[in-house]
Design an enzyme around this catalytic site. Structure first.
Site, PDB file in Angstrom:
ATOM      1  N   CYS A   1     106.932   4.511  52.592  1.00 55.28           N
ATOM      2  CA  CYS A   1     107.935   5.560  52.441  1.00 55.28           C
ATOM      3  C   CYS A   1     108.319   6.016  53.838  1.00 55.28           C
ATOM      4  O   CYS A   1     107.491   6.581  54.548  1.00 55.28           O
ATOM      5  CB  CYS A   1     107.392   6.721  51.610  1.00 55.28           C
ATOM      6  N   GLY A   2     109.548   5.747  54.247  1.00 51.67           N
ATOM      7  CA  GLY A   2     109.968   6.046  55.610  1.00 51.67           C
ATOM      8  C   GLY A   2     109.910   7.511  55.957  1.00 51.67           C
ATOM      9  O   GLY A   2     109.388   7.897  57.013  1.00 51.67           O
ATOM     10  N   THR A   3     110.440   8.373  55.070  1.00 48.73           N
ATOM     11  CA  THR A   3     110.371   9.808  55.362  1.00 48.73           C
ATOM     12  C   THR A   3     108.923  10.292  55.253  1.00 48.73           C
ATOM     13  O   THR A   3     108.525  11.215  55.959  1.00 48.73           O
ATOM     14  CB  THR A   3     111.279  10.617  54.420  1.00 48.73           C
TER      15      THR A   3
ATOM     16  N   ASN B   1     109.312  -1.652  51.219  1.00 51.48           N
ATOM     17  CA  ASN B   1     109.936  -0.611  50.392  1.00 51.48           C
ATOM     18  C   ASN B   1     111.322  -1.174  50.078  1.00 51.48           C
ATOM     19  O   ASN B   1     112.207  -1.163  50.925  1.00 51.48           O
ATOM     20  CB  ASN B   1     110.003   0.675  51.215  1.00 51.48           C
TER      21      ASN B   1
ATOM     22  N   ASN C   1     113.629  15.296  52.500  1.00 52.79           N
ATOM     23  CA  ASN C   1     112.850  15.121  51.274  1.00 52.79           C
ATOM     24  C   ASN C   1     111.559  15.927  51.388  1.00 52.79           C
ATOM     25  O   ASN C   1     110.938  15.971  52.448  1.00 52.79           O
ATOM     26  CB  ASN C   1     112.472  13.640  51.074  1.00 52.79           C
TER      27      ASN C   1
ATOM     28  N   ASN D   1     107.021  14.252  47.166  1.00 55.64           N
ATOM     29  CA  ASN D   1     106.360  13.038  47.645  1.00 55.64           C
ATOM     30  C   ASN D   1     104.981  13.421  48.184  1.00 55.64           C
ATOM     31  O   ASN D   1     104.844  14.433  48.874  1.00 55.64           O
ATOM     32  CB  ASN D   1     107.187  12.401  48.764  1.00 55.64           C
TER      33      ASN D   1
ATOM     34  N   CYS E   1     116.292   8.490  52.714  1.00 54.32           N
ATOM     35  CA  CYS E   1     115.294   7.421  52.622  1.00 54.32           C
ATOM     36  C   CYS E   1     115.183   6.774  53.991  1.00 54.32           C
ATOM     37  O   CYS E   1     116.138   6.145  54.463  1.00 54.32           O
ATOM     38  CB  CYS E   1     115.696   6.391  51.570  1.00 54.32           C
TER      39      CYS E   1
ATOM     40  N   ASN F   1     113.175   4.275  55.159  1.00 51.04           N
ATOM     41  CA  ASN F   1     113.185   2.811  55.185  1.00 51.04           C
ATOM     42  C   ASN F   1     114.549   2.284  54.768  1.00 51.04           C
ATOM     43  O   ASN F   1     115.043   1.291  55.308  1.00 51.04           O
ATOM     44  CB  ASN F   1     112.108   2.264  54.246  1.00 51.04           C
TER      45      ASN F   1
ATOM     46  N   GLU G   1     105.563   8.265  45.730  1.00 51.05           N
ATOM     47  CA  GLU G   1     106.913   8.764  45.962  1.00 51.05           C
ATOM     48  C   GLU G   1     107.539   9.341  44.693  1.00 51.05           C
ATOM     49  O   GLU G   1     107.483   8.730  43.623  1.00 51.05           O
ATOM     50  CB  GLU G   1     107.789   7.624  46.506  1.00 51.05           C
TER      51      GLU G   1
END
Length: 327
Positions: free
Chosen positions: A230-232, A11, A166, A203, A78, A80, A221
């Site tokens: 996508c980290g979150t 990412n 998010n 997302n 975010c 990541n 995303e």
């Protein structure tokens, strides 16, 4: 200006520190800069998923991170990206454990054991967490959604919704579904700016359960489209996994989350007030240092860019290859 090309599970982003600008830019110019740099066809070296804009943070933090998506919109967080900013600020200040200011919270980050030789890793706090429809921008006739149907989207797939902060819409699916374009169909519809369910976009992640405490997550995303990770999204997916499939996992257990770009680890925590937060642990890879005039970048002219590879991507690819081979 000086930039740093980075990624967490592929990412990818450009880190821009306001101190490395030769001139002050306006908020509108920052968004235009992100659109020009990140364009996958005409942007800088294949573009990116967004720009991470680093500025001074308020007292008690080591810096502030703003997340400007590839389309110029701004995300509240975010997962990541914050790991890569954590590494950048750690190396800039010499501190390995500190807080970063984000849109809604000051989040704890810290250096952890590398994932492999040449693959530095950081852990980041993902919070605050909310299931409330107003925090999600969700208009489906329900105040919360946990493993239930949204008939307008599918009569066979159950969804859950959570903001971290998010907004995320999450579903457990089989291998065939996660490999197809159903995710893209739903993601494009919910991010068209016209749909009545999530008018501000959301997302969307599909989860395939690979085994106890082992997931594969694929995300569409908001503001970007399909991402390598996508980290979150992986953090939110891990929390929903705990809530829906508690027989397979529990609080304070490490969950391995495979994604198209690599792997992260997550841990679900619960505070005394019963609210949740997630630890997101993953790589923070720096692939190149970049120098170019800001005025030319704003015009989409990358003729005079100086791009210097760090060599770290080779080590990361070796890590991913070993991961796929089960080593």
């Amino acid at each position: 200006m000086q930039l740093l090309k980075v990624h967490g599970s592929e990412n990818d982003f450009f880190i821009l520190d306001e101190e490395n600008l030769e001139q002050t830019i306006t908020d509108q110019e920052l968004r235009e800069l992100a659109r020009k740099l990140c364009d996958r066809k005409n942007g800088l070296h294949g573009g990116a998923d967004g720009v991470l804009y680093v500025t001074r943070g308020h007292e008690g933090t080591n810096g502030r991170m703003r997340v400007i998506n590839a389309d110029g919109s701004e995300a509240s967080m975010c997962g990541n990206g914050i790991r890569t900013v954590a590494r950048y600020l750690s190396e800039k200040t010499g501190r390995d454990d500190f807080k970063i200011q984000t849109m809604y919270a000051d989040l704890e980050v810290k250096r952890t054991e590398p994932f492999a030789a040449g693959v530095p890793a950081f852990a980041a706090e993902i919070s605050p967490v909310s299931f409330a429809a107003p925090d999600l921008g969700m208009h489906i006739g329900k105040e919360q959604l946990l493993n239930d149907y949204i008939p307008e989207l599918s009569t066979t797939i159950k969804f859950s919704a959570v903001a971290v902060p998010n907004p995320h819409l999450i579903a457990f699916v089989d291998h065939e579904t996660i490999s197809g374009d159903k995710l893209g169909e739903i993601g494009r519809y919910l991010n068209d700016g016209q749909n009545p369910l999530f008018p501000d976009g959301v997302n969307v992640s599909f989860i395939e359960i690979l085994g106890p405490n082992k997931l594969f997550v694929r995300t569409f995303e908001r503001g970007v489209g399909y991402t390598n990770a996508c980290g979150t999204g992986m953090s939110a997916s891990s929390l929903i996994y705990f809530l829906v499939h508690g027989e397979q996992t529990g609080l304070e257990q490490t969950i391995q989350v495979i994604n198209p770009g690599g792997m992260v680890k997550t841990i679900i925590h619960q505070k005394p007030d019963q609210s949740y937060w997630i630890s997101l642990i993953g790589n923070a890879t720096e692939t190149a240092t970049v120098e170019l005039p800001v005025t030319e970048a704003l015009a989409g002219d990358f003729t005079h860019v100086v791009w210097t590879d760090t060599g770290e991507q080779t080590a990361y690819k070796q890590f991913v290859t070993a991961l796929k081979e089960g080593k």
